[in-house]
Design a protein around this motif. Structure first.
Motif, short mmCIF file in Angstrom:
data_model
loop_
_atom_site.label_atom_id
_atom_site.label_comp_id
_atom_site.label_asym_id
_atom_site.label_seq_id
_atom_site.Cartn_x
_atom_site.Cartn_y
_atom_site.Cartn_z
N ALA A 104 -8.90 -36.95 33.81
CA ALA A 104 -10.53 -37.10 33.45
C ALA A 104 -10.87 -37.35 32.42
O ALA A 104 -12.11 -37.94 31.59
N PHE A 105 -9.54 -37.61 31.36
CA PHE A 105 -9.94 -37.94 29.84
C PHE A 105 -10.21 -39.45 29.81
O PHE A 105 -10.93 -39.71 29.12
N SER A 106 -9.46 -39.39 29.92
CA SER A 106 -9.37 -41.22 30.07
C SER A 106 -9.84 -42.11 30.99
O SER A 106 -9.85 -43.43 30.70
N ARG A 107 -9.86 -41.62 32.17
CA ARG A 107 -10.46 -41.77 33.31
C ARG A 107 -9.49 -42.61 33.77
O ARG A 107 -10.06 -44.40 34.63
N VAL A 133 -0.15 -48.41 31.63
CA VAL A 133 1.15 -48.14 30.81
C VAL A 133 0.59 -46.72 30.91
O VAL A 133 -0.39 -46.26 30.21
N ALA A 134 1.43 -45.82 31.32
CA ALA A 134 1.68 -44.57 31.46
C ALA A 134 2.14 -44.07 30.29
O ALA A 134 3.60 -43.30 29.90
N THR A 135 1.58 -43.50 29.39
CA THR A 135 2.18 -43.13 27.47
C THR A 135 1.51 -41.48 27.49
O THR A 135 1.93 -40.99 28.11
N GLU A 136 2.66 -41.35 26.54
CA GLU A 136 2.88 -39.89 26.47
C GLU A 136 1.66 -38.89 26.35
O GLU A 136 0.98 -38.10 26.94
N PRO A 137 0.58 -39.29 25.48
CA PRO A 137 -1.04 -39.15 25.34
C PRO A 137 -1.70 -38.73 26.74
O PRO A 137 -1.96 -37.99 26.63
N LYS A 190 -12.18 -33.05 22.53
CA LYS A 190 -12.31 -34.15 23.53
C LYS A 190 -12.73 -32.86 24.65
O LYS A 190 -13.45 -34.23 26.31
N GLY A 191 -13.26 -31.83 24.82
CA GLY A 191 -13.46 -31.40 26.08
C GLY A 191 -14.84 -31.51 26.65
O GLY A 191 -14.96 -31.30 28.48
N TRP A 192 -16.05 -32.32 25.68
CA TRP A 192 -16.67 -32.49 26.58
C TRP A 192 -16.78 -33.11 27.23
O TRP A 192 -18.08 -33.47 27.91
N GLN A 193 -15.71 -34.16 26.64
CA GLN A 193 -15.90 -35.67 28.18
C GLN A 193 -15.30 -35.26 29.49
O GLN A 193 -15.88 -36.47 30.37
N LEU A 194 -15.37 -34.06 29.99
CA LEU A 194 -14.72 -33.46 31.45
C LEU A 194 -16.03 -33.27 32.17
O LEU A 194 -16.01 -33.39 33.20
N GLY A 195 -17.09 -33.15 31.42
CA GLY A 195 -18.54 -32.94 31.56
C GLY A 195 -18.43 -30.89 31.24
O GLY A 195 -18.02 -30.95 30.95
N SER A 196 -19.82 -30.55 32.99
CA SER A 196 -19.56 -28.96 32.36
C SER A 196 -20.44 -28.48 34.16
O SER A 196 -20.57 -28.97 35.12
#
Length: 678
Positions: A104-107, A133-137, A190-196
């Motif tokens: 949900a961070f990078s969608r 590409v599936a990266t470590e981050p 970056k938590g706010w990017q997940l919504g609330s």
């Protein structure tokens, strides 16, 4: 530990579930749906025709492609040789599997394709359906999202059930806790990017799904020291985190430290509404609603567009028995459209294989899949509207319906008042017009509430009036509370319909507000609840006077229990739930009883409810319930692990069901919870 059975939904067309998930990525707005596991199976001794099956799952370690591939590999043992398939023993071979886990961070949807024997391919799919590409981050973000989803989707019930979803506990040891909190620390900004949550309009660094998940984990497991350590480190960089740290300190009975922290931080951030909210909650918990009131007013001033600040202020006014101010405050709450969770949108399956785990079966049927839904509108309220309705029911519980109507007519413009003034003047702007005078209107009767505002239909002008926005300006004391004064109406030169008697009987709206349409509708919803409750209790009393049994179905008793619980009639709710359980099993009734049993310190009764709810969860493929784990942890803290296990073993239920319950006590031992020392 026994794992839940594996449900399987059979596809009509091969890979249609994967295609449906890819198409839905563009519509996801929050944490995303549970993970999807797709399998391709064949019968080695049959026609070798490939079929596609799928199920959903939460709580699986999603930190790498290897851990997801390992889950698919375990399925080869669970649904391979000698599987009972629609009542017949059959042998299946899994040829390939795909695990989908949403980031949900990078969608993006992280996917792992596994072919047997041996090959593994990991990649990401964005909302346009293109590979990345599936990266470590990306894996770090995916892991954190998977844990948060496991807690968000853990509490299963009939109304929100996702068909064919297995649920596991994502954190079962201090090692997995350390990994979770480390990931939360690294991605905290970056938590706010997940919504609330639906009650929060704008997600920020302390109000979002990440912080909600962290707090839920800490409160569920009682790992307060770990929470304090995390927030202490984050507070160095983000001073606003002090509000979260104070909550954890209060929960951990470190109230002195929490008060000192709030005092020091409020000097640096005097208009932080989260800090002020924690202060208000703490003062209210100590029975000092007068002190909480000042904090709540400042919180409203600092965040007037947030629902939570206004709702807290209304709650405090109710505690102070200032019901008219509570209604005015409630009327000013900014209401938000409820956003449903990201449920999976799958095509209709050809058929469903929903096996039952033998260990979950006890002395009654645990299948309550097709139960009667609560027909009352209050049962379907969600988000800000559910909270506002709860506040209304608290007023009714304290003062009754008649007094609530009187308070309502004292602060809001009534239909009769508006009609009288409309006939006596030219209404130029219905959303800001107010009548003048000081006399009060006669109280509306309950039967007038059959339609909103007491009328079957509204004219266009009347509809416009209900859309006006009422506001309250909150200052530092009650004396300074100013109710915004609407503009006066322009009177016509010839008032042919007005009379002196009418002027005496109706106020001329100087200090009254226009009731928001949503609040007007909630009064209707509350009236319907009270009407049905009164009828129900009247029927029961008549039957008892005649010494006759009250004949109702289990579903009816369940609905009446919920109704009584909504209206804060605890004893009547417990009575209804018990009557329901005398007829058949009901998870909703057991949940309602469990809360009352814990308050009454009925250890044996509470454990009986926990055992049966645990078995019911396993029946529906879930080994993890935060609420049950929290209940077990509290019981162990109060009674000790030895007494807990002894009481569990002394019940007359099958040993297999008791072993499922011991799983929660083992988690408490692993986390070294209070009282868990054997």
């Amino acid at each position: 530990m026994v794992q839940p059975a594996v449900p399987e939904l059979v596809e009509v067309d091969l890979h249609e579930s994967l295609e449906a998930r890819t198409e839905s990525l563009l519509t996801l707005r929050q944490l995303g749906p549970p993970d999807l596991v797709h399998l391709i199976k064949v019968q080695p001794k049959g026609t070798h025709k490939e079929i596609g099956t799928y199920h959903h799952v939460t709580g699986i370690d999603a930190s790498s492609s290897a851990s997801l591939a390992a889950y698919i590999n375990t399925l080869t043992y669970s649904i391979g040789e000698n599987q009972v398939w629609f009542g017949k023993p059959q042998s299946w071979k899994i040829q390939a599997g795909t695990y989908c886990c949403y980031n949900a961070f990078s969608r993006v949807d992280m996917r792992v394709d596994v072919s047997f024997p041996g090959s593994v391919d990991a990649y990401a799919v964005d909302d346009r359906g293109e590979r990345r590409v599936a990266t470590e981050p990306l894996w770090l973000e995916t892991y954190l999202c998977s844990v948060l989803r496991a807690y968000a989707y853990a509490e299963d019930n009939v109304q929100t059930r996702i068909v064919g979803c297995r649920r596991f506990n994502p954190i079962v040891s201090t090692e997995s806790e350390h990994r979770f909190l480390d990931a939360a620390e690294r991605l905290f900004a970056k938590g706010w990017q997940l919504g609330s949550d639906p009650e929060v309009q704008v997600p920020n660094i302390v109000s979002n799904h990440l912080t909600t998940g962290i707090l839920k984990y800490i409160q569920t497991t009682g790992r307060f020291a770990s929470g304090v350590n995390l927030f202490e480190k984050l507070r160095i960089k983000y001073p606003e985190v002090a509000s979260l740290l104070a909550k954890v300190l209060i929960d951990a009975d470190e109230e002195v430290k929490a008060v000192q922290l709030l005092y020091e931080t409020i000097k640096v951030l005097p208009m932080d509404h989260a800090l002020l909210g924690v202060q208000a909650d703490f003062c209210q918990s100590k029975g000092r609603s007068d002190l909480a009131l000042e904090c709540a007013k400042r919180a409203v001033n600092s965040a007037p567009s947030e629902f939570t600040t206004w709702a807290k202020l209304a709650e405090i006014y109710i505690a102070l028995e200032q019901y008219e101010m509570a209604l005015l405050t409630l009327n000013s709450c900014p209401m938000f459209t409820y956003q449903e969770r990201d449920f999976p949108r799958m095509p209709q399956p050809a058929k469903m294989h929903l096996p039952i785990l033998p260990e979950s079966m006890i002395d009654e049927s645990l299948d309550e899949y097709d139960v009667k839904q609560d027909p009352l509108p209050a049962a379907s309220l969600k988000g800000t509207f559910a909270t506002a309705y709860r506040l209304l029911t608290e007023i009714v519980a304290q003062v009754g319906w008649d007094t609530l109507l009187k308070c309502r007519s004292n602060v809001f413009v009534m239909e009769e008042e508006y009609r009288h003034e409309k006939n006596a003047s030219t209404v130029t702007n219905a959303s800001t017009t107010a009548l003048r005078g000081n006399s009060s209107e006669a109280e509306r009767k309950p039967e007038d509430l059959e339609k909103p505002n007491g009328s079957p239909e509204k004219s266009n002008d009347e509809k416009e009036i209900t859309e006006g926005v009422a506001t309250i300006s909150i200052s530092e004391s009650d004396q300074d509370t100013i109710i915004e004064k609407p503009e006066q109406s322009k009177e016509t030169e010839n008032d042919e319909e007005g009379s002196e008697d009418d002027s005496k009987n109706y106020t001329q709206f100087q200090n009254k507000r226009l009731c928001e349409r949503w609040l007007d509708n909630l009064f209707m919803v509350l009236y319907e609840d009270l009407r049905i409750y009164t009828i129900w209790r009247g029927e029961i009393q008549k039957q008892k006077m005649k010494n006759l049994p009250v004949e109702k179905s289990a579903s009816d008793w369940e609905i009446h229990g919920e109704l009584a619980e909504r209206l804060h009639h605890v004893d009547e709710a417990i009575e209804a739930y018990r009557n329901c359980l005398n007829i058949r099993f009901s998870s909703k009734a057991f949940r309602g009883l469990l809360g009352a049993q814990e308050k009454a310190r009925d250890v044996r009764g509470a454990l009986n409810s926990i055992i049966r709810l645990t078995a019911w969860n396993y029946r529906w493929y879930s080994e993890f319930s935060p609420s049950l784990l929290n209940s077990v942890r509290r019981l162990i803290a109060e009674e000790g692990a030895i007494k807990f296990r002894s009481v569990v073993q002394s019940t007359n239920l099958p040993q297999s069901a008791l072993d499922l319950t011991h799983h929660y006590s083992e988690i408490c031992v692993a986390f070294r919870s209070s009282g868990s020392e054997m």
